[in-house]
Design a protein around this motif. Structure first.
Motif, PDB file in Angstrom:
ATOM      1  N   THR A 486      14.988   4.260  28.574  1.00  0.00           N
ATOM      2  CA  THR A 486      14.386   2.912  28.594  1.00  0.00           C
ATOM      3  C   THR A 486      12.925   2.932  29.060  1.00  0.00           C
ATOM      4  OG1 THR A 486      15.359   2.661  30.765  1.00  0.00           O
ATOM      5  CG2 THR A 486      16.526   1.610  28.929  1.00  0.00           C
ATOM      6  N   TYR A 490       7.749   2.877  23.847  1.00  0.00           N
ATOM      7  CA  TYR A 490       8.555   1.866  23.155  1.00  0.00           C
ATOM      8  C   TYR A 490       8.337   2.028  21.639  1.00  0.00           C
ATOM      9  CZ  TYR A 490       8.738  -0.428  27.741  1.00  0.00           C
ATOM     10  OH  TYR A 490       8.929  -0.715  29.059  1.00  0.00           O
ATOM     11  N   VAL A 498      18.137   0.002  21.474  1.00  0.00           N
ATOM     12  CA  VAL A 498      17.980  -0.909  22.627  1.00  0.00           C
ATOM     13  C   VAL A 498      18.744  -2.202  22.371  1.00  0.00           C
ATOM     14  CG1 VAL A 498      16.330  -2.198  24.052  1.00  0.00           C
ATOM     15  CG2 VAL A 498      15.743   0.068  23.251  1.00  0.00           C
TER      16      VAL A 498
END
Ligand code: NAD
Length: 525
Positions: A486, A490, A498
């Protein structure tokens, strides 16, 4: 603290006194000496000494601190009677009451603390949600630092010493300011801590009035624990807000006592009399509003009246049941409440006036036909008065009991225990008893404190030990992964994983959560 009339173990702390005041005996009205006030610079010096003592006391560890604090036992055993007599001399309260409500209580609180503090304040593991797979979670506690404790005059030793002991066992040091109304007991508290043999600075006692208290709350402390009136509590909270530091407030009450039709009336009547008149009614959890269901009202009131009329009023040496008012100025509140109630239609069944003798004695008083618009119903009386309110049924009693600014303690009287517990649960207060009074406060494992204007926070029990501590959340990861899925980056590739993880977590689906997690790990490569 310098003291005009000498004390066997006077403070060695160099606390300059700006002024002094005279104390009169509540029993005879004669002078008991002149007592010095610690000024702001004396308070500041005391806080500095407490801060200097903090690291070593904290680092002693809980077992080491318990070992030191356990010296309370021989000190109390050897001195129980003489300490009780000194409290009685200061307050006028019966020696029996001083023994039970001050000295036994103090030992019970410490006995609870020494047996439970290591567990309650020790690090404990808590469950870790699956989404944090591979990690372990804990809660731990560490002391806040220097605690300012400000205490009132009604139980002047217990209410000064008990919070100090709870603060100390967790590793805090303390600056205590006892009430100026009972300065002999303030000195006794100081002596008690000296006799325990605490290291220098671990407990500093400063003496004096509101100016000393205000200097303490304005000083370099890390928390303030205050017991006293709502009016002063507001000032203390304002001072705490300036820093800001945590502020625990143990304030006033107007406790409801609800007599159901099926109550054991004899026990309930004796309880109302003791619960309302112990310590001459100057107890924060005194019985201050007695609601009696119509069908048993007259019989109950008659039983209470017989009990009240059998009480003997007098000083400690007279083996009386009810002593004098401790604080002379409180008598005018009692007189104002009785006069207002009488004017608005209450009947004085017994008592109602001062006793015609020197000192601060007031006759135990029973009032019937009390109604909600009377001052004696709305305001804390803090004196030897039992106000009785007639109600149609228990529902009316619960509604009235809760429709009040205070919510400290309360009790319900019925022989149907499950009904009693149901009603008790509906009372808006911090503690409640079924078929009992005051005892909830003596039980050291039960949290104590108020709701609404009766205060903020809890002491006694597990909550009470943790109140003086910072709480820290702790998580441990073995550190096997170089990057958490996480964390950055990204990427577009990661988004479906996710989303699957989010659906798994929010939807409570373990398979989705795990597949999202595994996909995230893969997409991270
Ligand atoms: P009080 O508020 O007059 O005084 C309490 C303490 O505060 C005293 O030590 C006093 O010197 C100090 N003080 C006064 N002004 C101050 C200021 N500006 N800053 C800091 N400290 C200041 O209360 P009291 O008359 O001593 O006590 C009676 C009240 O205490 C009643 O309302 C009673 O219900 C309440 N009380 C509550 C509990 C509880 O646990 N909830 C227990 C006992 C008494």
């Amino acid at each position: 603290m310098s003291l005009a009339n000498s004390s066997p173990v006077a403070s060695s702390s160099p606390q300059p006194a700006s002024s002094a005041f005279e104390k009169l005996s509540p029993v005879t009205g004669e002078s008991q000496g002149t007592f010095a006030i610690t000024d702001a610079s004396g308070v500041e010096a005391a806080i500095k000494r407490a801060r200097a003592a903090f690291p070593a006391w904290r680092d002693l560890g809980i077992d080491g601190r318990i070992k030191v604090l356990n010296r309370l036992r021989p000190v109390l055993l050897e001195n129980a009677e003489s300490f009780a007599r000194r409290i009685s001399e200061d307050t006028g309260k019966p020696i029996q009451e001083a023994l039970v409500t001050e000295l036994i209580s103090i030992w019970l609180y410490h006995d609870y603390n020494r047996k439970h503090a290591a567990r309650v304040l020790g690090r404990r593991r808590v469950k870790t949600p699956l989404v944090f797979t591979g990690k372990q979670s804990y809660i731990e506690y560490f002391p806040r630092g220097v605690i300012g404790v400000i205490s009132p005059w009604n139980y002047p030793l217990q209410l000064a010493v008990a919070p100090v002991l709870s603060a100390l066992i967790g590793g805090n040091t303390v600056v205590l300011k006892p009430s100026e109304v009972t300065p002999l007991t303030g000195l006794l508290a100081e002596e008690l801590f000296k006799r325990i043999g605490l290291p220098e600075g671990v407990v500093e006692v400063v003496h004096g009035d509101g100016s000393t208290g205000a200097a303490l709350t304005a000083g370099d402390i890390d928390m303030v624990f205050f017991t006293g009136s709502v009016a002063t509590g507001r000032k203390v909270m304002q001072a705490a807000a300036q820093k800001p530091i945590p502020c625990e407030l143990e304030l006033g009450g107007k406790d409801a006592f609800i007599v159901c039709a099926d109550a054991n009336l004899e026990r309930a009547a004796r309880a109302a009399v003791w619960g309302g008149l112990v310590n001459c009614g100057q107890t924060c959890i005194s019985v201050e509003r007695i609601f009696v269901v119509d069908s048993v009202h007259d019989r109950f009131v008659q039983l209470v009246r017989e009990q009240v009329e059998s009480l003997r009023v007098g000083g400690p040496d007279e083996f009386a049941d009810v002593g004098p008012m401790i604080f002379a100025r409180q008598i005018s509140t009692v007189e104002r409440h009785i006069a207002d109630a009488k004017e608005k239609g209450a009947r004085i069944l017994t008592g109602g006036a001062r006793v015609d003798r020197p000192g601060q004695f007031f006759n135990p008083t029973l009032l019937a036909d009390v109604t909600t618009e009377m001052a004696i119903y709305r305001e804390e009386t803090f004196g030897p008065v039992l106000p009785v309110v007639r109600v149609q049924d228990e529902e009316e009693a619960i509604r009235l009991a809760n429709d009040h600014e205070y919510g400290l303690n309360g009790s319900v009287w019925t022989q149907n225990l499950s009904k009693g517990m149901r009603l008790a649960s509906r009372l808006e207060c911090g503690q409640v008893a079924v078929n009992d009074v005051i005892s909830t406060t003596g039980h050291p494992g039960l949290p104590f404190g108020g709701v609404k204007a009766s205060g903020i926070g809890r002491y006694h029990g597990e909550e009470g030990l943790r109140a003086f501590m910072h709480t820290k959340g702790l998580m441990v990861d073995r550190g096997l992964l170089n990057n958490e899925p996480t964390w950055f980056p990204y990427t577009e590739r990661k988004l479906p994983a996710v989303l699957s993880l989010a659906r798994g977590v929010i939807g409570g689906s373990i398979p989705k959560l795990l597949s999202g997690f595994i996909n995230l790990l893969r997409s991270d490569k």
